[in-house]
Design a protein around this motif. Structure first.
Motif, PDB file in Angstrom:
ATOM      1  N   ASN A   1       2.904  -9.409   7.014  1.00  0.00           N
ATOM      2  CA  ASN A   1       1.747  -8.622   7.568  1.00  0.00           C
ATOM      3  C   ASN A   1       1.720  -7.201   7.104  1.00  0.00           C
ATOM      4  O   ASN A   1       1.126  -6.171   7.995  1.00  0.00           O
ATOM      5  CB  ASN A   1       2.011  -8.784   9.004  1.00  0.00           C
ATOM      6  CG  ASN A   1       0.347  -8.658   9.662  1.00  0.00           C
ATOM      7  OD1 ASN A   1      -0.438  -8.849   8.823  1.00  0.00           O
ATOM      8  ND2 ASN A   1       0.357  -8.286  10.956  1.00  0.00           N
ATOM      9  N   VAL A   2       2.240  -6.814   6.016  1.00  0.00           N
ATOM     10  CA  VAL A   2       2.102  -5.455   5.763  1.00  0.00           C
ATOM     11  C   VAL A   2       0.803  -5.272   4.676  1.00  0.00           C
ATOM     12  O   VAL A   2       0.546  -6.073   4.018  1.00  0.00           O
ATOM     13  CB  VAL A   2       3.435  -5.147   4.813  1.00  0.00           C
ATOM     14  CG1 VAL A   2       3.132  -3.980   3.766  1.00  0.00           C
ATOM     15  CG2 VAL A   2       4.509  -4.809   5.891  1.00  0.00           C
ATOM     16  N   LYS A   3       0.047  -3.994   4.847  1.00  0.00           N
ATOM     17  CA  LYS A   3      -1.187  -4.105   3.872  1.00  0.00           C
ATOM     18  C   LYS A   3      -0.543  -3.824   2.510  1.00  0.00           C
ATOM     19  O   LYS A   3       0.203  -3.224   1.978  1.00  0.00           O
ATOM     20  CB  LYS A   3      -1.524  -2.767   4.296  1.00  0.00           C
ATOM     21  CG  LYS A   3      -2.947  -2.167   3.611  1.00  0.00           C
ATOM     22  CD  LYS A   3      -4.054  -1.698   4.348  1.00  0.00           C
ATOM     23  CE  LYS A   3      -5.267  -1.826   3.986  1.00  0.00           C
ATOM     24  NZ  LYS A   3      -6.347  -1.099   4.312  1.00  0.00           N
TER      25      LYS A   3
ATOM     26  N   LYS B   1       4.756   2.543   5.643  1.00  0.00           N
ATOM     27  CA  LYS B   1       6.106   2.944   5.780  1.00  0.00           C
ATOM     28  C   LYS B   1       6.892   1.641   5.724  1.00  0.00           C
ATOM     29  O   LYS B   1       6.942   0.803   6.523  1.00  0.00           O
ATOM     30  CB  LYS B   1       6.449   3.561   7.286  1.00  0.00           C
ATOM     31  CG  LYS B   1       5.994   5.172   7.168  1.00  0.00           C
ATOM     32  CD  LYS B   1       6.393   5.591   8.757  1.00  0.00           C
ATOM     33  CE  LYS B   1       5.742   6.986   9.120  1.00  0.00           C
ATOM     34  NZ  LYS B   1       4.616   6.796   9.834  1.00  0.00           N
TER      35      LYS B   1
ATOM     36  N   ASP C   1       0.806  -1.055  -0.006  1.00  0.00           N
ATOM     37  CA  ASP C   1      -0.015  -0.015   0.028  1.00  0.00           C
ATOM     38  C   ASP C   1       0.908   1.317   0.055  1.00  0.00           C
ATOM     39  O   ASP C   1       1.914   1.203   0.554  1.00  0.00           O
ATOM     40  CB  ASP C   1      -0.849   0.007   1.241  1.00  0.00           C
ATOM     41  CG  ASP C   1      -1.803   1.238   1.397  1.00  0.00           C
ATOM     42  OD1 ASP C   1      -1.540   2.224   1.322  1.00  0.00           O
ATOM     43  OD2 ASP C   1      -3.063   0.874   0.869  1.00  0.00           O
TER      44      ASP C   1
END
Lengths: 254, 465
Positions: free
Chosen positions: A30-32, A16, A12
């Motif tokens: 687990n990053v969007k 960051k 996304d």
């Protein structure tokens, strides 16, 4: 006319990004993940062309692991009619992507292929151009406006010097730039309907494409920390710092 | 006077005592933007300096007003021309972060956003969030017991504070910098200062509690066609998200249509024909699981007809755009200036009746008046703006009556989260009974016998009792 839109699942835009401790890659745990912003614009443009009656069907394609089906469902919720998931665990390079899309184009026979100009993770800006070369079709890249008239695509391109207008005979390849349109939101009834829209899964082998790796990523680093600024007490001190520390050459005027 | 200022200058240095134009150019009321009239503004760099300054003021019987981020909404930081401002703007350090204990120690002048980012750096979160995050300070958040958008999940500022350091009216320092979750040794002094709006002591440092990060969020904007369904939706979301509900912000049509279609300030994701719009957010740990659970919750709400339409943000950029509609207070200010602003709390089930009755009573007198309503409905808190083209004392008295009287009857509060400041002190008796107010005054008498700290705020003028 049928339109094919190719989309990519990326980190996304607002996240960051962190680099893995071994500097081998970016940390994706687990990053969007979302639809690449330029691909979102491509989907929106295709839908608008369908709304004005220019396109009769929108097929959305994506390459990657199972997770990309999430982005294909989002594209169908926005208005695409069906989806093709080309399944691979490998991270395909632009040339691989272009070759896979060429096979799709050959079997689907669209009048227009719309893609984002580049993805925000690899920033290559190559797939659209390579696809045009492999298919022999005309290309209108960095489009800020697209009009379809009399079997031609009138594309306004954003270039460094300003705006450039091209007329392309269809079928053609168009890549989207930021100002082409503002994408809509996916509405709930459409999100629910999208679950029942057709999704085909193919492998690169099904398309007789062998994914070759030409490029290896050596290292990923965060940009160097910006140095803290300092305050100086006088003009003389400023000149001294500029000359001797920042190494800026100062010339007397007049 | 000059003797006092000279003595203060010796403590903080010439550069850190501002006078005249340097003070006038600042404003303590971001709605009126009126210049600060204080006789001087002092900027100590640490608690020692602040304590010395306060001691000097105490000796000289000098009243003082404390300044943080100046984003308050009840004129709590406005200073009279005989008052001295003590500003925390040079006390902005994050002193330490403890990832094991889950605490963060900070000077009270640190902006909220800076603290949020520091917590993120160690993979945790500071659970207070409000629109003024870039400017408001921890000290201000503590002094006002700030609320914000996460109250529904994590509670108010009070619930995030473990310890405080305070300078009292006579300059003495009380250090209660507890960093433990459990400490029942004697009276818990910090609670007296939290929410006291600078009238019992000046908060200089704090120990804040951190929460585990909930990095996965899902956001939807939904439309409800009746208040009954809206309440049903709140209960449904609470249940199906199993503790994951992170925000439930409502906009009456009066707000939503104004900020989108009518003004053109934001593109409306949903058409403006519904009476209620809700911004719902869920927080979780795992991206995939959070997204799936949220979609299921919204879908089942739709199937139960608790909501009539919805958009779900498919990226953080879309999420930000949805929130921008809800948080555009600047836009609201401009569009219906001049306006009267109210921050009230009441039982959720009473809200629709209350708002409808209020609209009727206002329009009886001013047929063209605008009554705009939005807020943290899930917390029982509404923000009401009323505009009829002009603002003056006469109208203010009438409007305040129309807003506050009905609240009293149903046990509501005249100030859910904004505090009392100057604006609401003469209505304190609507939400607090005489026994409560008497005890508050006793406390003030004990802590600040010379009435130096933020004089004339929070407690009603003695003549008005």
């Amino acid at each position: 006319m049928k339109i094919i839109v190719s989309v990519k699942r990326v980190i996304d835009y607002n996240v960051k990004v962190r680099v893995k401790t071994d500097n081998s890659d970016v940390d994706l745990t687990n990053v969007k993940m979302s639809l690449n912003p330029f691909c979102e614009i491509a989907v929106e443009e295709a839908i608008r062309l369908k709304e004005v009656g220019v396109a009769s069907e929108i097929v959305v394609v994506s390459i990657g692991p199972n997770a990309v089906q999430e982005q294909l469902r989002t594209a169908m919720a926005l208005g695409a009619d069906r989806a093709i998931h080309i399944e691979t665990e490998m991270q395909p390079e632009p040339l691989n992507v272009a070759k896979l899309l060429t096979k799709i184009v050959e079997s689907e026979e669209p009048g227009l292929v719309i893609l984002g100009k580049q993805s925000i993770d690899s920033d290559n800006n190559q797939v659209g151009q390579m696809l045009a070369a492999l298919t022999g079709w005309p290309q209108g890249t960095f489009a800020s406006e697209v009009k379809i008239e009399d079997g031609k695509a009138l594309v306004t391109r954003e270039v460094d010097g300003g705006l450039r207008s091209l007329s392309l005979t269809l079928p053609a390849v168009v890549t989207t730039d930021l100002r082409l349109n503002e994408p809509r939101y996916a509405k709930l009834p459409d999100i629910m309907k999208a679950k029942r829209k057709p999704m085909e899964v193919k492998t690169p082998a099904d398309l007789s494409v062998h994914l070759k790796k030409h490029i290896s990523q050596l290292k990923v680093e965060t940009p160097p920390q910006r140095q803290v600024g300092i305050k100086v007490d006088s003009v003389d001190a400023l000149i001294d710092k500029l000359k001797n520390e920042a190494k800026i050459i100062l010339r007397k005027l007049g | 006077m000059d003797a006092l200022l000279d003595a203060i200058e010796k403590v903080v240095g010439e550069k850190n005592i501002l006078r005249d134009e340097d003070v006038r150019s600042r404003s303590a009321d971001w709605i009126t933007r009126e210049p600060c009239l204080a006789l001087a503004l002092v900027r100590p760099v640490n608690v020692d300096q602040l304590s010395q300054v306060m001691a000097l003021c105490y000796e000289a019987d000098q009243p003082v007003v404390t300044h943080g981020g100046l984003t308050g909404l009840v004129r709590g930081a406005v200073a009279a021309s005989n008052e001295l401002v003590i500003s925390l703007e040079r006390m902005t350090e994050i002193e330490s972060v403890d990832p094991v204990g889950g605490t963060l120690t900070v000077q009270a002048g640190a902006p909220l956003q800076v603290v949020q980012e520091a917590a993120e750096q160690i993979g945790m979160q500071f659970a207070l969030d409000l629109g003024a995050r870039g400017s408001c300070t921890i000290g201000g958040n503590i002094a006002t017991n700030a609320g914000g958008i996460r109250v529904i999940r994590y509670g108010m500022m009070r619930d995030q504070v473990l310890g405080l350091e305070v300078v009292l009216a006579d300059g003495s320092v009380v250090s209660s910098m507890n960093n433990m979750l459990k400490n029942n040794a004697g009276y818990d002094l910090k609670h007296m200062f939290i929410g006291s709006e600078g009238t019992l002591g000046i908060v200089t440092r704090a120990v804040l509690k951190l929460q585990p990060q909930q990095s996965a969020s899902q956001t939807a904007l939904v439309a409800c066609d009746s208040f009954e369904n809206l309440i049903g939706l709140l209960q449904h979301m609470r249940q199906t998200l199993g503790g994951g509900l992170g925000a439930f912000e409502v906009m009456w049509r009066s707000y939503y249509a104004l900020l989108t279609e009518e003004s053109g300030r934001h593109n409306p994701p949903l058409d403006t024909s519904s009476p209620f719009y809700v911004l719902i957010e869920s927080l979780g740990n795992d991206q995939g699981e959070t997204a799936q659970r949220f979609e299921q919750a919204i879908t089942s709400a739709f199937e139960k007809e608790l909501l009539s339409d919805a958009v779900i943000a498919s990226s953080d950029a879309q999420r930000d755009r949805l929130w921008a509609i809800r948080e555009d207070i600047e836009g609201l200010s401009e569009l219906i200036a001049p306006r009267f602003v109210f921050d009230i709390s009441l039982s959720i089930v009473d809200m629709n009746t209350y708002v409808n009755a209020l609209e009727v009573s206002v329009r009886n007198i001013w047929p063209d008046a605008k009554v705009v309503v939005f807020g943290h409905l899930g917390d029982g808190n509404l923000h009401v703006s009323i505009s009829m083209g002009e603002v003056n004392e006469e109208i203010r008295i009438i409007i305040e009556d129309l807003v506050y009287k009905p609240l009293q009857a149903i046990g509501g509060s005249i100030s859910a989260e904004h505090g009392i400041g100057i604006k609401k002190k003469n209505h304190l008796n609507i939400s607090r009974n005489p026994g409560e107010i008497a005890l508050m005054m006793k406390l003030k008498e004990v802590m600040d016998p010379k009435d130096l700290l933020n004089r004339g705020k929070v407690l009603p003028d003695k003549t008005n009792l």
